[in-house]
Motif scaffolding. Structure first.
Motif, mmCIF file in Angstrom:
data_model
loop_
_atom_site.group_PDB
_atom_site.id
_atom_site.type_symbol
_atom_site.label_atom_id
_atom_site.label_comp_id
_atom_site.label_asym_id
_atom_site.label_seq_id
_atom_site.Cartn_x
_atom_site.Cartn_y
_atom_site.Cartn_z
ATOM 1 N N GLY A 91 2.291 3.321 -5.072
ATOM 2 C CA GLY A 91 2.102 4.140 -6.267
ATOM 3 C C GLY A 91 1.239 3.513 -7.357
ATOM 4 N N LYS A 92 0.540 2.431 -7.053
ATOM 5 C CA LYS A 92 -0.280 1.744 -8.066
ATOM 6 C C LYS A 92 -1.392 2.647 -8.599
ATOM 7 C CE LYS A 92 -1.505 -1.533 -5.144
ATOM 8 N NZ LYS A 92 -0.793 -1.119 -3.932
ATOM 9 N N SER A 93 -2.145 3.208 -7.665
ATOM 10 C CA SER A 93 -3.267 4.068 -8.108
ATOM 11 C C SER A 93 -2.748 5.267 -8.876
ATOM 12 C CB SER A 93 -4.077 4.542 -6.905
ATOM 13 O OG SER A 93 -4.666 3.445 -6.254
ATOM 14 N N THR A 94 -1.639 5.825 -8.420
ATOM 15 C CA THR A 94 -1.060 6.974 -9.106
ATOM 16 C C THR A 94 -0.715 6.623 -10.545
ATOM 17 O OG1 THR A 94 -0.175 7.752 -7.000
ATOM 18 C CG2 THR A 94 0.760 8.700 -8.991
ATOM 19 N N THR A 103 0.832 -1.196 0.000
ATOM 20 C CA THR A 103 0.000 0.000 0.000
ATOM 21 C C THR A 103 0.872 1.254 0.000
ATOM 22 O OG1 THR A 103 -1.669 1.208 1.230
ATOM 23 C CG2 THR A 103 -0.252 -0.207 2.512
ATOM 24 N N GLY A 104 0.486 2.227 -0.782
ATOM 25 C CA GLY A 104 1.263 3.460 -0.891
ATOM 26 C C GLY A 104 2.429 3.360 -1.856
ATOM 27 N N HIS A 134 -4.195 -6.227 -4.745
ATOM 28 C CA HIS A 134 -3.476 -6.776 -3.601
ATOM 29 C C HIS A 134 -3.709 -8.277 -3.492
ATOM 30 C CE1 HIS A 134 -2.099 -3.235 -1.554
ATOM 31 N NE2 HIS A 134 -3.279 -2.663 -1.625
HETATM 32 N N1 LIG Z 1 -3.778 13.281 -4.149
HETATM 33 C C1 LIG Z 1 -2.687 12.993 -3.391
HETATM 34 N N2 LIG Z 1 -2.047 13.972 -2.728
HETATM 35 C C2 LIG Z 1 -0.953 13.697 -1.984
HETATM 36 N N3 LIG Z 1 -0.420 12.500 -1.826
HETATM 37 C C3 LIG Z 1 -1.000 11.460 -2.446
HETATM 38 C C4 LIG Z 1 -2.177 11.658 -3.262
HETATM 39 N N4 LIG Z 1 -2.549 10.464 -3.759
HETATM 40 C C5 LIG Z 1 -1.657 9.568 -3.269
HETATM 41 N N5 LIG Z 1 -0.732 10.147 -2.490
HETATM 42 C C6 LIG Z 1 0.406 9.510 -1.842
HETATM 43 O O1 LIG Z 1 1.174 8.926 -2.864
HETATM 44 C C7 LIG Z 1 1.630 7.668 -2.474
HETATM 45 C C8 LIG Z 1 1.169 6.624 -3.476
HETATM 46 O O2 LIG Z 1 -0.237 6.544 -3.406
HETATM 47 P P1 LIG Z 1 -1.086 5.564 -4.296
HETATM 48 O O3 LIG Z 1 -2.510 5.842 -4.031
HETATM 49 O O4 LIG Z 1 -0.614 5.650 -5.687
HETATM 50 O O5 LIG Z 1 -0.677 4.160 -3.664
HETATM 51 P P2 LIG Z 1 -1.308 2.717 -3.924
HETATM 52 O O6 LIG Z 1 -0.189 1.860 -4.356
HETATM 53 O O7 LIG Z 1 -2.482 2.819 -4.820
HETATM 54 O O8 LIG Z 1 -1.783 2.310 -2.467
HETATM 55 P P3 LIG Z 1 -3.006 1.365 -2.055
HETATM 56 O O9 LIG Z 1 -2.574 -0.009 -2.293
HETATM 57 O O10 LIG Z 1 -3.188 1.646 -0.582
HETATM 58 O O11 LIG Z 1 -4.182 1.785 -2.869
HETATM 59 C C9 LIG Z 1 1.113 7.410 -1.080
HETATM 60 O O12 LIG Z 1 2.127 7.746 -0.177
HETATM 61 C C10 LIG Z 1 -0.043 8.391 -0.948
HETATM 62 O O13 LIG Z 1 -0.148 8.816 0.381
#
Ligand SMILES: Nc1ncnc2c1ncn2[C@@H]1O[C@H](COP(=O)(O)OP(=O)(O)OP(=O)(O)O)[C@@H](O)[C@H]1O
Ligand SMILES: [Mg+2]
Lengths: 291, 228
Positions: B40-43, B37-38, B195
Protein backbone atom coordinates in the motif's frame (compact mmCIF):
# COMPACT_ATOMS: atom_id res chain seq x y z
CA UNK A 1 -4.81 32.93 -18.01
CA UNK A 2 -2.41 35.73 -18.87
CA UNK A 3 -1.22 36.70 -22.38
CA UNK A 4 2.22 35.24 -21.67
CA UNK A 5 0.68 31.83 -21.12
CA UNK A 6 -1.51 32.12 -24.23
CA UNK A 7 1.55 32.82 -26.32
CA UNK A 8 3.32 29.84 -24.78
CA UNK A 9 0.34 27.55 -25.37
CA UNK A 10 0.06 28.50 -29.06
CA UNK A 11 3.77 27.87 -29.42
CA UNK A 12 3.29 24.54 -27.65
CA UNK A 13 0.70 23.54 -30.25
CA UNK A 14 3.11 24.12 -33.14
CA UNK A 15 5.97 22.35 -31.39
CA UNK A 16 3.58 19.49 -30.71
CA UNK A 17 2.66 19.18 -34.39
CA UNK A 18 6.31 19.27 -35.41
CA UNK A 19 7.53 16.71 -32.92
CA UNK A 20 4.69 14.31 -33.65
CA UNK A 21 5.41 14.57 -37.36
CA UNK A 22 4.24 11.16 -38.50
CA UNK A 23 1.04 11.40 -36.51
CA UNK A 24 0.42 14.82 -38.00
CA UNK A 25 0.92 13.56 -41.54
CA UNK A 26 -1.40 10.61 -40.93
CA UNK A 27 -4.23 12.62 -39.48
CA UNK A 28 -3.95 15.53 -41.90
CA UNK A 29 -4.13 13.20 -44.90
CA UNK A 30 -7.10 11.35 -43.43
CA UNK A 31 -8.88 14.65 -42.89
CA UNK A 32 -7.94 15.91 -46.37
CA UNK A 33 -9.22 12.81 -48.12
CA UNK A 34 -12.51 12.54 -46.30
CA UNK A 35 -13.22 16.25 -46.71
CA UNK A 36 -12.35 16.05 -50.41
CA UNK A 37 -14.75 13.16 -50.92
CA UNK A 38 -17.52 14.95 -49.06
CA UNK A 39 -16.97 18.17 -50.98
CA UNK A 40 -16.85 16.43 -54.38
CA UNK A 41 -20.08 14.64 -53.67
CA UNK A 42 -21.83 17.82 -52.59
CA UNK A 43 -20.57 19.65 -55.67
CA UNK A 44 -21.78 16.83 -57.90
CA UNK A 45 -25.22 17.02 -56.33
CA UNK A 46 -25.29 20.83 -56.66
CA UNK A 47 -24.36 20.48 -60.33
CA UNK A 48 -26.96 17.83 -61.04
CA UNK A 49 -29.65 19.80 -59.26
CA UNK A 50 -28.79 22.98 -61.05
CA UNK A 51 -28.81 21.20 -64.38
CA UNK A 52 -32.27 19.77 -63.71
CA UNK A 53 -33.47 23.16 -62.51
CA UNK A 54 -32.21 24.77 -65.72
CA UNK A 55 -34.04 22.22 -67.82
CA UNK A 56 -37.15 22.87 -65.80
CA UNK A 57 -36.91 26.61 -66.28
CA UNK A 58 -37.00 26.15 -70.02
CA UNK A 59 -40.67 25.16 -69.78
CA UNK A 60 -43.02 27.92 -70.84
CA UNK A 61 -46.75 28.29 -71.20
CA UNK A 62 -47.83 28.88 -74.78
CA UNK A 63 -50.98 31.02 -74.98
CA UNK A 64 -52.80 31.14 -78.35
CA UNK A 65 -55.02 34.14 -78.79
CA UNK A 66 -58.25 34.14 -80.75
CA UNK A 67 -57.56 35.26 -84.32
CA UNK A 68 -60.03 38.12 -84.29
CA UNK A 69 -58.32 39.91 -81.42
CA UNK A 70 -56.73 43.26 -82.34
CA UNK A 71 -53.21 44.34 -81.39
CA UNK A 72 -54.22 46.66 -78.54
CA UNK A 73 -56.27 43.87 -76.98
CA UNK A 74 -53.29 41.54 -77.30
CA UNK A 75 -51.04 44.08 -75.62
CA UNK A 76 -53.49 44.63 -72.80
CA UNK A 77 -53.90 40.88 -72.37
CA UNK A 78 -50.12 40.52 -72.15
CA UNK A 79 -50.14 43.23 -69.50
CA UNK A 80 -52.86 41.47 -67.51
CA UNK A 81 -51.01 38.13 -67.69
CA UNK A 82 -47.90 39.89 -66.49
CA UNK A 83 -49.88 40.96 -63.45
CA UNK A 84 -50.62 37.40 -62.39
CA UNK A 85 -48.52 36.45 -59.39
CA UNK A 86 -45.73 33.94 -60.15
CA UNK A 87 -45.45 35.07 -63.75
CA UNK A 88 -41.84 35.91 -64.49
CA UNK A 89 -42.04 37.21 -68.00
CA UNK A 90 -44.42 37.48 -70.91
CA UNK A 91 -43.22 37.69 -74.48
CA UNK A 92 -45.65 38.63 -77.22
CA UNK A 93 -45.07 36.56 -80.32
CA UNK A 94 -47.17 38.19 -83.06
CA UNK A 95 -48.42 36.12 -85.96
CA UNK A 96 -46.55 38.39 -88.41
CA UNK A 97 -43.34 37.14 -86.88
CA UNK A 98 -44.50 33.55 -86.63
CA UNK A 99 -45.66 33.21 -90.22
CA UNK A 100 -42.33 33.54 -92.08
CA UNK A 101 -40.70 31.25 -89.53
CA UNK A 102 -43.46 28.73 -89.99
CA UNK A 103 -43.10 28.86 -93.76
CA UNK A 104 -39.38 28.44 -93.50
CA UNK A 105 -39.72 25.42 -91.24
CA UNK A 106 -42.03 23.66 -93.69
CA UNK A 107 -40.51 24.47 -97.11
CA UNK A 108 -42.25 21.63 -98.95
CA UNK A 109 -45.71 23.03 -98.25
CA UNK A 110 -46.91 25.50 -100.81
CA UNK A 111 -48.09 28.54 -98.86
CA UNK A 112 -48.15 30.99 -101.71
CA UNK A 113 -51.31 33.08 -101.73
CA UNK A 114 -52.35 31.78 -98.35
CA UNK A 115 -53.41 34.36 -95.79
CA UNK A 116 -51.54 34.13 -92.47
CA UNK A 117 -53.68 31.61 -90.56
CA UNK A 118 -51.60 31.63 -87.35
CA UNK A 119 -52.84 33.19 -84.13
CA UNK A 120 -50.94 35.69 -82.02
CA UNK A 121 -49.14 33.95 -79.22
CA UNK A 122 -47.87 34.77 -75.72
CA UNK A 123 -44.91 32.97 -74.24
CA UNK A 124 -45.28 32.98 -70.49
CA UNK A 125 -42.45 32.02 -68.17
CA UNK A 126 -43.35 31.13 -64.61
CA UNK A 127 -41.23 31.68 -61.55
CA UNK A 128 -42.00 28.44 -59.77
CA UNK A 129 -42.66 25.47 -62.04
CA UNK A 130 -44.87 23.92 -59.37
CA UNK A 131 -47.37 26.72 -60.00
CA UNK A 132 -47.41 26.53 -63.77
CA UNK A 133 -50.67 24.59 -63.94
CA UNK A 134 -52.44 27.13 -61.72
CA UNK A 135 -51.16 30.02 -63.80
CA UNK A 136 -52.19 28.28 -67.01
CA UNK A 137 -55.68 27.76 -65.60
CA UNK A 138 -55.98 31.43 -64.79
CA UNK A 139 -54.87 32.42 -68.27
CA UNK A 140 -57.50 30.14 -69.77
CA UNK A 141 -60.19 32.27 -68.18
CA UNK A 142 -59.41 35.35 -70.29
CA UNK A 143 -61.93 35.84 -73.03
CA UNK A 144 -59.35 36.52 -75.74
CA UNK A 145 -57.55 33.25 -75.08
CA UNK A 146 -58.18 30.44 -77.47
CA UNK A 147 -55.91 27.67 -76.19
CA UNK A 148 -53.20 27.19 -73.58
CA UNK A 149 -50.42 24.63 -73.67
CA UNK A 150 -48.55 24.11 -70.41
CA UNK A 151 -46.50 20.96 -71.18
CA UNK A 152 -47.91 19.25 -68.11
CA UNK A 153 -46.59 15.71 -68.54
CA UNK A 154 -43.00 16.45 -69.46
CA UNK A 155 -42.85 19.18 -66.83
CA UNK A 156 -43.95 16.82 -64.09
CA UNK A 157 -41.44 14.27 -65.24
CA UNK A 158 -38.52 16.72 -65.03
CA UNK A 159 -39.90 18.05 -61.77
CA UNK A 160 -39.84 14.55 -60.30
CA UNK A 161 -36.22 14.11 -61.35
CA UNK A 162 -35.25 17.45 -59.83
CA UNK A 163 -36.96 16.53 -56.58
CA UNK A 164 -35.28 13.17 -56.51
CA UNK A 165 -31.83 14.69 -57.05
CA UNK A 166 -32.52 17.19 -54.31
CA UNK A 167 -33.72 14.74 -51.66
CA UNK A 168 -31.23 12.04 -52.55
CA UNK A 169 -28.51 14.69 -52.37
CA UNK A 170 -29.62 15.99 -48.99
CA UNK A 171 -29.90 12.55 -47.41
CA UNK A 172 -26.71 11.17 -48.91
CA UNK A 173 -24.71 14.29 -48.01
CA UNK A 174 -25.88 14.04 -44.44
CA UNK A 175 -24.85 10.40 -44.30
CA UNK A 176 -21.49 11.29 -45.80
CA UNK A 177 -21.11 14.27 -43.46
CA UNK A 178 -21.73 12.03 -40.47
CA UNK A 179 -19.14 9.55 -41.73
CA UNK A 180 -16.67 12.39 -42.31
CA UNK A 181 -17.17 13.79 -38.82
CA UNK A 182 -16.67 10.32 -37.44
CA UNK A 183 -13.47 9.70 -39.43
CA UNK A 184 -11.98 13.09 -38.60
CA UNK A 185 -12.75 12.93 -34.91
CA UNK A 186 -11.24 9.47 -34.85
CA UNK A 187 -8.06 10.74 -36.48
CA UNK A 188 -7.94 13.56 -33.94
CA UNK A 189 -8.71 11.21 -31.08
CA UNK A 190 -5.73 9.12 -32.09
CA UNK A 191 -3.44 12.15 -31.89
CA UNK A 192 -4.75 12.81 -28.39
CA UNK A 193 -4.61 9.15 -27.43
CA UNK A 194 -0.89 8.87 -28.15
CA UNK A 195 -0.46 11.83 -25.80
CA UNK A 196 -2.42 10.41 -22.89
CA UNK A 197 0.76 9.72 -20.92
CA UNK A 198 1.89 13.27 -21.48
CA UNK A 199 -1.49 14.51 -20.31
CA UNK A 200 -1.12 12.53 -17.07
CA UNK A 201 2.37 13.94 -16.52
CA UNK A 202 1.13 17.47 -17.08
CA UNK A 203 -1.58 16.88 -14.51
CA UNK A 204 1.09 15.67 -12.07
CA UNK A 205 3.04 18.91 -12.30
CA UNK A 206 -0.14 20.87 -11.57
CA UNK A 207 -1.30 21.95 -15.03
CA UNK A 208 -4.94 23.02 -15.07
CA UNK A 209 -7.23 21.33 -17.55
CA UNK A 210 -7.29 24.42 -19.73
CA UNK A 211 -3.54 24.55 -19.82
CA UNK A 212 -3.46 21.00 -21.14
CA UNK A 213 -6.43 21.43 -23.42
CA UNK A 214 -5.60 24.63 -25.28
CA UNK A 215 -2.50 23.41 -27.17
CA UNK A 216 -4.23 20.17 -28.11
CA UNK A 217 -7.33 21.98 -29.35
CA UNK A 218 -5.11 24.33 -31.36
CA UNK A 219 -3.38 21.25 -32.76
CA UNK A 220 -6.80 19.92 -33.77
CA UNK A 221 -7.50 23.23 -35.49
CA UNK A 222 -4.14 23.10 -37.30
CA UNK A 223 -4.86 19.55 -38.47
CA UNK A 224 -8.39 20.44 -39.55
CA UNK A 225 -7.30 23.59 -41.40
CA UNK A 226 -4.36 21.89 -43.15
CA UNK A 227 -6.59 18.99 -44.14
CA UNK A 228 -9.19 21.41 -45.48
CA UNK A 229 -6.55 23.27 -47.50
CA UNK A 230 -5.29 20.06 -49.09
CA UNK A 231 -8.87 18.93 -49.73
CA UNK A 232 -9.49 22.27 -51.45
CA UNK A 233 -6.47 21.64 -53.67
CA UNK A 234 -7.68 18.15 -54.52
CA UNK A 235 -11.20 19.35 -55.33
CA UNK A 236 -9.78 22.21 -57.42
CA UNK A 237 -7.62 19.82 -59.44
CA UNK A 238 -10.64 17.52 -59.81
CA UNK A 239 -12.88 20.30 -61.13
CA UNK A 240 -10.29 21.58 -63.58
CA UNK A 241 -9.67 18.09 -64.90
CA UNK A 242 -13.34 17.24 -65.11
CA UNK A 243 -14.32 20.41 -66.94
CA UNK A 244 -11.57 19.86 -69.51
CA UNK A 245 -12.87 16.33 -70.09
CA UNK A 246 -16.46 17.55 -70.33
CA UNK A 247 -15.48 20.28 -72.76
CA UNK A 248 -13.91 17.66 -74.98
CA UNK A 249 -16.52 14.87 -74.94
CA UNK A 250 -19.77 16.67 -74.20
CA UNK A 251 -19.47 20.26 -75.43
CA UNK A 252 -23.18 20.92 -74.86
CA UNK A 253 -22.73 20.22 -71.14
CA UNK A 254 -20.03 22.83 -70.87
CA UNK A 255 -22.37 25.46 -69.55
CA UNK A 256 -23.38 23.26 -66.63
CA UNK A 257 -21.70 24.45 -63.49
CA UNK A 258 -22.21 23.75 -59.82
CA UNK A 259 -23.02 27.36 -59.16
CA UNK A 260 -20.60 27.29 -56.23
CA UNK A 261 -17.59 29.61 -56.34
CA UNK A 262 -14.07 28.59 -55.31
CA UNK A 263 -14.13 30.95 -52.35
CA UNK A 264 -17.31 29.38 -51.10
CA UNK A 265 -15.82 25.89 -51.42
CA UNK A 266 -12.72 26.99 -49.52
CA UNK A 267 -14.78 28.69 -46.82
CA UNK A 268 -17.00 25.63 -46.36
CA UNK A 269 -14.05 23.23 -46.20
CA UNK A 270 -12.17 25.48 -43.76
CA UNK A 271 -15.16 25.88 -41.50
CA UNK A 272 -15.78 22.14 -41.54
CA UNK A 273 -12.14 21.24 -40.93
CA UNK A 274 -11.58 23.75 -38.16
CA UNK A 275 -14.83 23.10 -36.33
CA UNK A 276 -14.53 19.31 -36.48
CA UNK A 277 -10.82 19.49 -35.59
CA UNK A 278 -11.39 21.69 -32.57
CA UNK A 279 -14.50 19.89 -31.37
CA UNK A 280 -12.90 16.50 -31.99
CA UNK A 281 -9.86 17.21 -29.86
CA UNK A 282 -11.92 18.95 -27.20
CA UNK A 283 -14.14 15.91 -26.80
CA UNK A 284 -11.26 13.39 -26.94
CA UNK A 285 -9.23 15.25 -24.33
CA UNK A 286 -12.16 15.34 -21.98
CA UNK A 287 -11.94 11.58 -21.60
CA UNK A 288 -8.32 11.77 -20.52
CA UNK A 289 -8.80 14.71 -18.21
CA UNK A 290 -11.38 12.90 -16.12
CA UNK A 291 -9.91 12.00 -12.79
CA UNK B 1 1.90 19.13 6.96
CA UNK B 2 0.28 15.76 6.34
CA UNK B 3 -2.36 14.15 8.48
CA UNK B 4 -4.12 10.83 7.84
CA UNK B 5 -7.00 9.92 10.12
CA UNK B 6 -8.38 6.40 9.99
CA UNK B 7 -7.80 6.23 6.24
CA UNK B 8 -8.94 3.26 4.20
CA UNK B 9 -8.77 2.76 0.45
CA UNK B 10 -10.89 0.07 -1.13
CA UNK B 11 -10.23 -0.26 -4.85
CA UNK B 12 -13.20 -1.03 -7.10
CA UNK B 13 -11.84 -4.53 -7.68
CA UNK B 14 -12.25 -5.27 -3.97
CA UNK B 15 -8.61 -4.86 -2.91
CA UNK B 16 -8.27 -3.08 0.42
CA UNK B 17 -4.97 -1.27 -0.19
CA UNK B 18 -5.04 0.74 3.05
CA UNK B 19 -6.97 -0.13 6.19
CA UNK B 20 -7.45 2.36 9.02
CA UNK B 21 -4.16 4.20 8.58
CA UNK B 22 -3.26 6.99 11.01
CA UNK B 23 -0.09 8.95 10.35
CA UNK B 24 1.13 12.51 10.77
CA UNK B 25 4.16 14.09 9.11
CA UNK B 26 5.53 17.38 10.43
CA UNK B 27 6.94 20.17 8.35
CA UNK B 28 10.61 19.55 7.53
CA UNK B 29 10.53 15.81 8.26
CA UNK B 30 12.12 13.11 6.10
CA UNK B 31 10.21 9.82 6.26
CA UNK B 32 10.68 6.51 4.44
CA UNK B 33 7.66 4.38 3.67
CA UNK B 34 8.69 0.74 3.42
CA UNK B 35 6.91 -2.57 3.12
CA UNK B 36 6.52 -5.60 0.93
CA UNK B 37 5.22 -5.18 -2.58
CA UNK B 38 1.48 -4.59 -2.61
CA UNK B 39 1.50 -3.35 1.00
CA UNK B 40 0.00 0.00 0.00
CA UNK B 41 2.97 2.40 -0.22
CA UNK B 42 2.08 3.87 -3.59
CA UNK B 43 -1.56 4.13 -2.58
CA UNK B 44 -0.59 6.11 0.50
CA UNK B 45 1.45 8.55 -1.61
CA UNK B 46 -1.30 8.83 -4.23
CA UNK B 47 -3.66 9.99 -1.50
CA UNK B 48 -1.29 12.85 -0.74
CA UNK B 49 -1.29 14.27 -4.26
CA UNK B 50 -4.92 13.30 -4.68
CA UNK B 51 -4.48 10.76 -7.41
CA UNK B 52 -6.74 8.59 -5.26
CA UNK B 53 -9.43 9.49 -2.75
CA UNK B 54 -9.91 7.60 0.52
CA UNK B 55 -13.04 5.48 0.72
CA UNK B 56 -13.03 6.19 4.44
CA UNK B 57 -11.28 8.61 6.80
CA UNK B 58 -9.70 11.99 6.30
CA UNK B 59 -6.57 13.14 4.48
CA UNK B 60 -5.26 16.63 5.20
CA UNK B 61 -2.32 18.05 3.24
CA UNK B 62 -0.96 21.54 3.92
CA UNK B 63 -4.25 22.65 5.41
CA UNK B 64 -6.53 21.23 2.72
CA UNK B 65 -8.99 18.47 3.48
CA UNK B 66 -8.54 16.43 0.31
CA UNK B 67 -11.79 14.54 0.77
CA UNK B 68 -13.76 17.64 -0.10
CA UNK B 69 -11.27 19.44 -2.28
CA UNK B 70 -12.91 20.78 -5.44
CA UNK B 71 -11.50 19.05 -8.57
CA UNK B 72 -10.58 22.46 -9.94
CA UNK B 73 -8.30 22.99 -6.92
CA UNK B 74 -6.28 19.80 -7.52
CA UNK B 75 -3.75 21.42 -9.91
CA UNK B 76 -3.06 24.10 -7.30
CA UNK B 77 -2.48 21.44 -4.64
CA UNK B 78 -0.04 19.65 -6.93
CA UNK B 79 1.95 22.81 -7.54
CA UNK B 80 2.84 22.68 -3.84
CA UNK B 81 4.00 19.06 -4.11
CA UNK B 82 7.02 17.86 -6.05
CA UNK B 83 6.39 14.31 -7.23
CA UNK B 84 9.13 11.87 -8.27
CA UNK B 85 8.44 8.43 -9.74
CA UNK B 86 10.42 5.27 -10.28
CA UNK B 87 9.89 5.62 -14.04
CA UNK B 88 10.80 9.36 -14.11
CA UNK B 89 7.78 10.47 -16.18
CA UNK B 90 9.47 13.23 -18.09
CA UNK B 91 7.64 14.64 -21.09
CA UNK B 92 9.24 12.59 -23.89
CA UNK B 93 8.92 15.25 -26.60
CA UNK B 94 10.64 17.91 -24.54
CA UNK B 95 14.26 18.50 -23.64
CA UNK B 96 15.37 18.63 -20.01
CA UNK B 97 15.22 22.42 -20.14
CA UNK B 98 11.74 22.38 -21.68
CA UNK B 99 10.52 19.89 -19.10
CA UNK B 100 11.58 22.23 -16.31
CA UNK B 101 10.27 25.26 -18.18
CA UNK B 102 6.91 23.55 -18.61
CA UNK B 103 6.56 23.08 -14.84
CA UNK B 104 7.22 26.78 -14.43
CA UNK B 105 4.92 27.83 -17.28
CA UNK B 106 2.17 25.85 -15.63
CA UNK B 107 2.28 28.17 -12.64
CA UNK B 108 2.41 31.22 -14.93
CA UNK B 109 6.03 32.14 -14.22
CA UNK B 110 7.43 34.91 -16.43
CA UNK B 111 10.26 34.08 -18.85
CA UNK B 112 12.67 36.15 -16.81
CA UNK B 113 11.98 33.97 -13.80
CA UNK B 114 12.31 30.82 -15.91
CA UNK B 115 15.76 31.64 -17.31
CA UNK B 116 16.92 32.56 -13.83
CA UNK B 117 15.52 29.55 -12.02
CA UNK B 118 16.33 26.66 -14.38
CA UNK B 119 20.16 27.03 -14.44
CA UNK B 120 20.07 27.24 -10.66
CA UNK B 121 18.18 23.99 -10.29
CA UNK B 122 20.15 22.23 -13.07
CA UNK B 123 23.27 23.11 -11.15
CA UNK B 124 21.79 21.64 -7.98
CA UNK B 125 21.18 18.28 -9.72
CA UNK B 126 24.42 18.54 -11.80
CA UNK B 127 22.67 18.39 -15.17
CA UNK B 128 23.68 21.73 -16.63
CA UNK B 129 25.64 20.08 -19.45
CA UNK B 130 22.65 17.90 -20.45
CA UNK B 131 19.97 20.58 -20.54
CA UNK B 132 19.31 20.25 -24.29
CA UNK B 133 19.00 16.47 -24.26
CA UNK B 134 15.70 14.66 -24.70
CA UNK B 135 14.78 12.15 -21.96
CA UNK B 136 15.55 9.12 -24.15
CA UNK B 137 19.09 10.43 -24.61
CA UNK B 138 19.75 10.34 -20.86
CA UNK B 139 20.87 7.56 -18.55
CA UNK B 140 18.47 6.42 -15.84
CA UNK B 141 20.31 8.39 -13.18
CA UNK B 142 20.28 11.51 -15.33
CA UNK B 143 16.59 11.11 -16.05
CA UNK B 144 15.88 10.78 -12.36
CA UNK B 145 17.93 13.90 -11.61
CA UNK B 146 15.97 15.72 -14.29
CA UNK B 147 12.70 14.57 -12.79
CA UNK B 148 13.82 15.67 -9.34
CA UNK B 149 14.84 19.00 -10.81
CA UNK B 150 11.36 19.34 -12.28
CA UNK B 151 9.77 18.43 -8.96
CA UNK B 152 11.80 21.14 -7.23
CA UNK B 153 11.83 23.86 -9.80
CA UNK B 154 8.98 25.82 -8.27
CA UNK B 155 10.19 25.33 -4.70
CA UNK B 156 7.41 23.12 -3.36
CA UNK B 157 7.30 22.69 0.42
CA UNK B 158 6.64 18.96 0.01
CA UNK B 159 8.47 16.30 -2.00
CA UNK B 160 6.83 12.92 -2.57
CA UNK B 161 9.01 10.20 -4.09
CA UNK B 162 7.70 6.75 -5.03
CA UNK B 163 10.70 4.39 -5.29
CA UNK B 164 12.92 7.07 -6.80
CA UNK B 165 15.86 4.65 -6.89
CA UNK B 166 13.90 1.63 -8.07
CA UNK B 167 15.47 1.62 -11.52
CA UNK B 168 18.99 2.70 -10.57
CA UNK B 169 22.22 0.99 -9.60
CA UNK B 170 23.38 1.29 -5.95
CA UNK B 171 25.89 4.10 -6.53
CA UNK B 172 23.48 6.19 -8.53
CA UNK B 173 20.76 5.45 -5.96
CA UNK B 174 22.94 6.79 -3.21
CA UNK B 175 23.58 9.99 -5.23
CA UNK B 176 19.87 10.46 -5.73
CA UNK B 177 19.09 9.95 -2.06
CA UNK B 178 21.85 12.40 -1.15
CA UNK B 179 20.25 14.90 -3.48
CA UNK B 180 16.84 14.38 -1.92
CA UNK B 181 18.38 14.67 1.53
CA UNK B 182 19.96 18.00 0.59
CA UNK B 183 16.56 19.23 -0.51
CA UNK B 184 15.19 18.18 2.88
CA UNK B 185 17.93 20.08 4.65
CA UNK B 186 16.98 23.18 2.65
CA UNK B 187 13.55 22.97 4.24
CA UNK B 188 11.29 20.68 2.18
CA UNK B 189 9.31 17.91 3.81
CA UNK B 190 10.16 14.60 2.14
CA UNK B 191 8.19 11.36 1.89
CA UNK B 192 9.96 8.53 0.14
CA UNK B 193 8.60 5.05 -0.54
CA UNK B 194 11.35 2.54 -1.14
CA UNK B 195 12.44 -1.09 -1.16
CA UNK B 196 16.08 -0.13 -0.79
CA UNK B 197 17.19 -1.59 2.51
CA UNK B 198 20.75 -0.26 2.26
CA UNK B 199 19.66 3.32 1.80
CA UNK B 200 17.13 3.25 4.60
CA UNK B 201 19.69 1.73 6.96
CA UNK B 202 22.39 4.27 6.05
CA UNK B 203 20.12 7.32 6.32
CA UNK B 204 18.64 6.52 9.73
CA UNK B 205 15.53 8.58 9.31
CA UNK B 206 11.92 8.08 10.28
CA UNK B 207 10.65 4.76 8.91
CA UNK B 208 6.95 3.92 8.45
CA UNK B 209 6.37 0.24 7.74
CA UNK B 210 3.24 -0.91 5.92
CA UNK B 211 1.96 -4.45 5.86
CA UNK B 212 -1.17 -5.32 3.87
CA UNK B 213 -2.59 -1.86 4.31
CA UNK B 214 -1.75 -1.45 8.01
CA UNK B 215 1.03 0.57 9.60
CA UNK B 216 2.88 -1.96 11.72
CA UNK B 217 5.80 0.24 12.76
CA UNK B 218 6.56 3.98 12.80
CA UNK B 219 9.94 4.92 14.32
CA UNK B 220 12.26 7.92 14.23
CA UNK B 221 15.94 7.40 13.27
CA UNK B 222 15.28 3.79 12.42
CA UNK B 223 16.23 1.17 9.85
CA UNK B 224 14.57 -1.15 7.36
CA UNK B 225 14.11 -4.02 9.82
CA UNK B 226 12.71 -3.84 13.32
CA UNK B 227 15.51 -3.21 15.81
CA UNK B 228 13.58 -3.65 19.05
N1 LIG C 1 -5.69 1.31 -9.41
C1 LIG C 1 -5.80 0.14 -8.71
N2 LIG C 1 -6.89 -0.63 -8.86
C2 LIG C 1 -7.02 -1.78 -8.16
N3 LIG C 1 -6.13 -2.25 -7.30
C3 LIG C 1 -5.01 -1.54 -7.10
C4 LIG C 1 -4.79 -0.30 -7.80
N4 LIG C 1 -3.60 0.20 -7.41
C5 LIG C 1 -3.10 -0.69 -6.52
N5 LIG C 1 -3.93 -1.73 -6.32
C6 LIG C 1 -3.75 -2.84 -5.40
O1 LIG C 1 -3.64 -2.28 -4.11
C7 LIG C 1 -2.64 -2.93 -3.39
C8 LIG C 1 -1.60 -1.93 -2.92
O2 LIG C 1 -0.95 -1.42 -4.06
P1 LIG C 1 0.20 -0.35 -3.99
O3 LIG C 1 0.55 0.02 -5.37
O4 LIG C 1 -0.21 0.73 -3.07
O5 LIG C 1 1.37 -1.22 -3.34
P2 LIG C 1 2.91 -0.85 -3.16
O6 LIG C 1 3.19 -0.99 -1.72
O7 LIG C 1 3.21 0.46 -3.79
O8 LIG C 1 3.61 -2.01 -3.97
P3 LIG C 1 5.01 -1.96 -4.75
O9 LIG C 1 6.06 -2.05 -3.74
O10 LIG C 1 4.97 -3.20 -5.62
O11 LIG C 1 5.03 -0.70 -5.55
C9 LIG C 1 -2.06 -4.01 -4.27
O12 LIG C 1 -2.69 -5.22 -3.95
C10 LIG C 1 -2.47 -3.57 -5.67
O13 LIG C 1 -2.68 -4.69 -6.47
MG1 LIG D 1 4.37 1.11 -5.45
Amino acid sequence: MNPRSIEFLIQEAFVGVRRNGLMAVASISTIALSLAILASFCLFIFGAHRFAQNELNKFEIAVYIKTNTDKTAVASLAEQVRGIPDVRSVIVYPKEQAWPEFKKSLPHIDTAGLNNPLPDKLRVAVRDQRRTTKVADRIRQFEEVDAVQDGRTQRQYVLAITDFVKWFGIIASFALLTATIFIISNAIRLTVFVRRREIRIMQMVGATNWFIRIPLVIEGVIFGASGALIAFGLVGIGITYLSSVVARVMPMMQTVSTGVGRNEILAALMTGGVVIGAAGSFVSIRRFLKN
Amino acid sequence: MIDFQDVSVLYPNGVRALDGVNVTVQKGEFAFIVGATGSGKSTLLKLIYREELPTQGQVRVMGDDLTDLHPGAVPYLRRKIGIVFQDFRLLPQKTVWENLAFALRVIGAPSREIVRRIPEILDLVSLTHRCDAFPHQLSGGEQQRASIARALVNNPPLLVADEPTGNLDPDTSWDIIQLISRINIRGATVLCATHDREIVDKMRRRVVVLDRGHIIRDQQRSSYDDES
